[in-house]
Write an enzyme that holds these catalytic residues in place. Structure first.
Site, mmCIF file in Angstrom:
data_model
loop_
_atom_site.group_PDB
_atom_site.id
_atom_site.type_symbol
_atom_site.label_atom_id
_atom_site.label_comp_id
_atom_site.label_asym_id
_atom_site.label_seq_id
_atom_site.Cartn_x
_atom_site.Cartn_y
_atom_site.Cartn_z
ATOM 1 N N SER A 119 0.816 -1.213 0.000
ATOM 2 C CA SER A 119 0.000 0.000 0.000
ATOM 3 C C SER A 119 0.846 1.258 0.000
ATOM 4 C CB SER A 119 -0.844 0.053 1.273
ATOM 5 O OG SER A 119 -1.791 -0.947 1.291
ATOM 6 N N HIS A 140 -0.888 -2.462 -7.140
ATOM 7 C CA HIS A 140 -1.649 -2.105 -5.934
ATOM 8 C C HIS A 140 -3.156 -2.134 -6.197
ATOM 9 C CE1 HIS A 140 -2.662 1.104 -2.677
ATOM 10 N NE2 HIS A 140 -2.818 -0.107 -2.216
ATOM 11 N N GLU A 152 -3.210 0.562 -9.058
ATOM 12 C CA GLU A 152 -2.052 1.453 -9.248
ATOM 13 C C GLU A 152 -0.871 0.579 -9.661
ATOM 14 O OE1 GLU A 152 -2.015 5.328 -6.397
ATOM 15 O OE2 GLU A 152 -1.834 3.452 -5.332
ATOM 16 N N ASN A 190 -2.885 6.230 -1.224
ATOM 17 C CA ASN A 190 -2.785 6.335 0.240
ATOM 18 C C ASN A 190 -2.125 7.621 0.714
ATOM 19 O OD1 ASN A 190 -4.198 4.078 1.183
ATOM 20 N ND2 ASN A 190 -2.574 2.784 0.365
HETATM 21 N N1 CAA Z 1 -15.969 -8.716 -1.443
HETATM 22 C C1 CAA Z 1 -16.598 -8.905 -2.604
HETATM 23 N N2 CAA Z 1 -17.697 -8.223 -2.977
HETATM 24 C C2 CAA Z 1 -18.174 -7.311 -2.116
HETATM 25 C C3 CAA Z 1 -17.570 -7.058 -0.872
HETATM 26 C C4 CAA Z 1 -16.426 -7.807 -0.548
HETATM 27 N N3 CAA Z 1 -15.763 -7.615 0.603
HETATM 28 N N4 CAA Z 1 -18.266 -6.085 -0.241
HETATM 29 C C5 CAA Z 1 -19.269 -5.742 -1.060
HETATM 30 N N5 CAA Z 1 -19.221 -6.486 -2.176
HETATM 31 C C6 CAA Z 1 -20.141 -6.408 -3.323
HETATM 32 C C7 CAA Z 1 -21.513 -6.846 -2.925
HETATM 33 O O1 CAA Z 1 -21.678 -8.228 -3.090
HETATM 34 C C8 CAA Z 1 -22.385 -6.079 -3.878
HETATM 35 O O2 CAA Z 1 -22.425 -6.709 -5.124
HETATM 36 P P1 CAA Z 1 -23.861 -7.030 -5.785
HETATM 37 O O3 CAA Z 1 -24.566 -5.723 -5.885
HETATM 38 O O4 CAA Z 1 -23.533 -7.611 -7.091
HETATM 39 O O5 CAA Z 1 -24.476 -7.968 -4.822
HETATM 40 C C9 CAA Z 1 -21.626 -4.768 -4.110
HETATM 41 O O6 CAA Z 1 -20.277 -5.029 -3.696
HETATM 42 C C10 CAA Z 1 -22.196 -3.651 -3.277
HETATM 43 O O7 CAA Z 1 -22.217 -4.076 -1.932
HETATM 44 P P2 CAA Z 1 -23.312 -3.679 -0.875
HETATM 45 O O8 CAA Z 1 -24.594 -3.355 -1.575
HETATM 46 O O9 CAA Z 1 -23.346 -4.725 0.188
HETATM 47 O O10 CAA Z 1 -22.723 -2.420 -0.137
HETATM 48 P P3 CAA Z 1 -22.317 -1.021 -0.696
HETATM 49 O O11 CAA Z 1 -23.152 -0.557 -1.833
HETATM 50 O O12 CAA Z 1 -22.187 -0.178 0.498
HETATM 51 O O13 CAA Z 1 -20.840 -1.249 -1.288
HETATM 52 C C11 CAA Z 1 -18.522 -1.168 -0.951
HETATM 53 C C12 CAA Z 1 -19.835 -1.830 -0.537
HETATM 54 C C13 CAA Z 1 -18.253 -1.444 -2.426
HETATM 55 C C14 CAA Z 1 -17.444 -1.794 -0.105
HETATM 56 C C15 CAA Z 1 -18.673 0.374 -0.713
HETATM 57 O O14 CAA Z 1 -19.062 0.606 0.615
HETATM 58 C C16 CAA Z 1 -17.383 1.130 -0.974
HETATM 59 O O15 CAA Z 1 -17.043 1.438 -2.115
HETATM 60 N N6 CAA Z 1 -16.644 1.457 0.123
HETATM 61 C C17 CAA Z 1 -15.375 2.167 0.007
HETATM 62 C C18 CAA Z 1 -14.310 1.198 -0.417
HETATM 63 C C19 CAA Z 1 -12.974 1.865 -0.559
HETATM 64 O O16 CAA Z 1 -12.803 3.063 -0.393
HETATM 65 N N7 CAA Z 1 -11.987 1.046 -0.890
HETATM 66 C C20 CAA Z 1 -10.617 1.496 -0.971
HETATM 67 C C21 CAA Z 1 -9.943 1.243 0.359
HETATM 68 S S1 CAA Z 1 -8.296 1.829 0.367
HETATM 69 C C22 CAA Z 1 -7.441 0.638 -0.428
HETATM 70 O O17 CAA Z 1 -7.937 -0.380 -0.803
HETATM 71 C C23 CAA Z 1 -5.991 0.900 -0.625
HETATM 72 C C24 CAA Z 1 -5.104 0.596 0.502
HETATM 73 O O18 CAA Z 1 -3.929 0.351 0.222
HETATM 74 C C25 CAA Z 1 -5.517 0.650 1.916
HETATM 75 P P1 NAD Z 2 -4.433 -9.161 6.135
HETATM 76 O O1 NAD Z 2 -3.968 -8.925 7.522
HETATM 77 O O2 NAD Z 2 -5.867 -9.429 5.873
HETATM 78 O O3 NAD Z 2 -3.617 -10.374 5.479
HETATM 79 C C1 NAD Z 2 -2.236 -10.465 5.510
HETATM 80 C C2 NAD Z 2 -1.875 -11.938 5.386
HETATM 81 O O4 NAD Z 2 -0.465 -12.060 5.219
HETATM 82 C C3 NAD Z 2 -2.252 -12.765 6.626
HETATM 83 O O5 NAD Z 2 -3.127 -13.795 6.246
HETATM 84 C C4 NAD Z 2 -0.917 -13.304 7.127
HETATM 85 O O6 NAD Z 2 -1.002 -14.602 7.652
HETATM 86 C C5 NAD Z 2 -0.102 -13.286 5.838
HETATM 87 N N1 NAD Z 2 1.339 -13.305 6.069
HETATM 88 C C6 NAD Z 2 2.066 -12.698 7.031
HETATM 89 N N2 NAD Z 2 3.377 -12.998 6.907
HETATM 90 C C7 NAD Z 2 3.473 -13.819 5.835
HETATM 91 C C8 NAD Z 2 4.550 -14.491 5.211
HETATM 92 N N3 NAD Z 2 5.790 -14.367 5.660
HETATM 93 N N4 NAD Z 2 4.290 -15.266 4.129
HETATM 94 C C9 NAD Z 2 3.022 -15.412 3.669
HETATM 95 N N5 NAD Z 2 1.965 -14.808 4.224
HETATM 96 C C10 NAD Z 2 2.186 -14.028 5.290
HETATM 97 O O7 NAD Z 2 -3.919 -7.911 5.306
HETATM 98 P P2 NAD Z 2 -4.486 -7.340 3.917
HETATM 99 O O8 NAD Z 2 -5.442 -6.285 4.223
HETATM 100 O O9 NAD Z 2 -4.856 -8.469 3.048
HETATM 101 O O10 NAD Z 2 -3.176 -6.607 3.355
HETATM 102 C C11 NAD Z 2 -2.170 -7.331 2.685
HETATM 103 C C12 NAD Z 2 -1.302 -6.384 1.877
HETATM 104 O O11 NAD Z 2 -2.131 -5.660 0.966
HETATM 105 C C13 NAD Z 2 -0.566 -5.328 2.702
HETATM 106 O O12 NAD Z 2 0.654 -5.033 2.089
HETATM 107 C C14 NAD Z 2 -1.515 -4.148 2.610
HETATM 108 O O13 NAD Z 2 -0.868 -2.918 2.827
HETATM 109 C C15 NAD Z 2 -1.983 -4.268 1.175
HETATM 110 N N6 NAD Z 2 -3.265 -3.632 0.890
HETATM 111 C C16 NAD Z 2 -4.253 -3.648 1.817
HETATM 112 C C17 NAD Z 2 -5.467 -3.045 1.507
HETATM 113 C C18 NAD Z 2 -6.592 -3.042 2.489
HETATM 114 O O14 NAD Z 2 -7.554 -2.286 2.302
HETATM 115 N N7 NAD Z 2 -6.556 -3.843 3.536
HETATM 116 C C19 NAD Z 2 -5.658 -2.462 0.249
HETATM 117 C C20 NAD Z 2 -4.618 -2.490 -0.694
HETATM 118 C C21 NAD Z 2 -3.419 -3.077 -0.354
#
Ligand code: CAA
Ligand code: NAD
Length: 283
Positions: A119, A140, A152, A190
């Protein structure tokens, strides 16, 4: 280069989602994690998603069976000995990732591309753990992987053009939209998202408003699908903290300082939805 086989490292919420979309696109997938029970949980999540797709008539039963049969599992990294691409999605920790990449460099064939779903961590530093820096790249995905369109794509300093184009084409085959981003801490997603989440946590910490009020302001006022505290729980508070630490360290600017409340929740093991408790409780 033609990609047929993919290994996904880490069967957590991201790894399971990545394995699912790869299998749906027709790749042979190996899903790896350190423990059998974690992989089982990941495979269960994939099955639930696939069965829901059948219920919603987005997939036939035959297609669903075909997709599930494309996924095999392994707790041994040596299963990477025959794959074309590895997508690493283990925890957001530089030492863990460099250890995995060092081993993969020894195990995989010379042509194998090593991609990371990190991330925020520098791709160039992860690549430096290998002797194939030209074949290491950031890929990503966003959470939930089966739903979110963006990937990404981040080149390290030495990533080759061929590897970039292969991964870009793979992202398109996965039905995603690739966007190229430079190798800076947190990339674009991020760098922008996580300070907003951190600021929401500061607002709670300083007593500006309740958690529900903070989330409602961003949902109803800015049309975000989830409030920032709900989103933090959804991403995982450990992951949020790791990303903020990378931004803080990488830019050296105090505006990225992780909120003490975030540190406290992670120390308590309140990591969000994946463990049933974060800012909110989940059953
Ligand atoms: N896995 C698979 N499918 C999923 C799911 C999951 N975890 N969660 C929801 N869905 C699907 C549902 O099945 C549904 O599909 P259908 O309409 O075909 O049944 C669809 O998504 C919409 O779901 P819901 O109606 O239950 O709920 P919603 O309309 O609130 O949508 C959401 C759920 C798509 C998660 C929405 O809340 C959303 O877009 N949230 C923000 C997500 C976001 O910002 N993601 C980026 C996070 S940051 C990141 O990823 C980067 C990082 O490195 C941290
Ligand atoms: P998570 O905690 O759900 O899963 C991480 C997994 O990695 C665990 O199942 C753990 O057992 C496994 N793990 C730890 N050490 C390991 C090793 N040495 N070998 C193999 N597996 C190992 O975390 P996540 O949310 O799936 O995030 C995973 C990666 O994806 C991170 O780098 C995170 O930054 C990135 N990411 C996360 C998100 C998010 O929204 N959570 C979105 C984009 C990218």
């Amino acid at each position: 280069m033609e990609i047929k086989t993919v290994m996904v490292i880490g069967a957590g919420q991201m790894g399971a989602g990545i394995a699912q979309v790869c299998a749906m696109a027709g790749y042979e997938v190996t899903l790896h994690d350190i423990k059998e029970e974690i992989i089982e949980k990941g495979v269960f999540a994939i099955q639930q998603n696939i069965y829901r797709a059948v219920e919603k008539s987005r997939m036939t039963e035959v297609e669903a069976e075909d997709t599930l049969q494309k996924i095999c599992t392994s707790t041994h990294l040596h299963a990477a000995a025959h794959v074309d691409v590895v997508i690493e999605a283990a925890v957001e920790n530089m030492e863990t990732k460099t250890n995995i990449f060092r081993q993969l460099d020894e195990i995989t064939p010379k042509h194998t591309i090593l991609a990371t779903n990190t991330s925020s961590l520098p791709i160039t530093e992860i690549a430096a753990a290998t002797k194939r820096q030209d074949k290491v790249i950031g890929m990503h995905f966003m959470n939930p992987v089966p739903v979110m369109k963006l990937v990404e794509i981040i080149r390290g300093l030495a990533t080759s053009q061929t590897v970039f184009e292969t991964i870009e084409a793979m992202a398109i085959k996965l039905n995603k939209i690739p966007v190229e981003v430079r190798d800076y801490p947190g990339f674009v997603s991020n760098r922008i998202l996580m300070p907003m989440i951190n600021e929401a946590i500061y607002s709670l910490y300083e007593g500006v408003a309740s958690k529900e009020a903070i989330d409602n302001v961003m949902k109803l006022g800015m049309n975000h699908p989830m409030g920032p505290l709900t989103l933090a729980d959804f991403i995982g508070l450990d992951t949020c903290l790791y990303i903020m630490e990378t931004l803080h360290q990488g830019f050296g600017d105090d505006k990225y300082r992780p909120c003490p409340l975030l540190r406290k929740y992670v120390a308590a093991g309140w990591l969000g939805k994946k463990v049933g408790k974060g800012f909110y409780e989940y059953s």
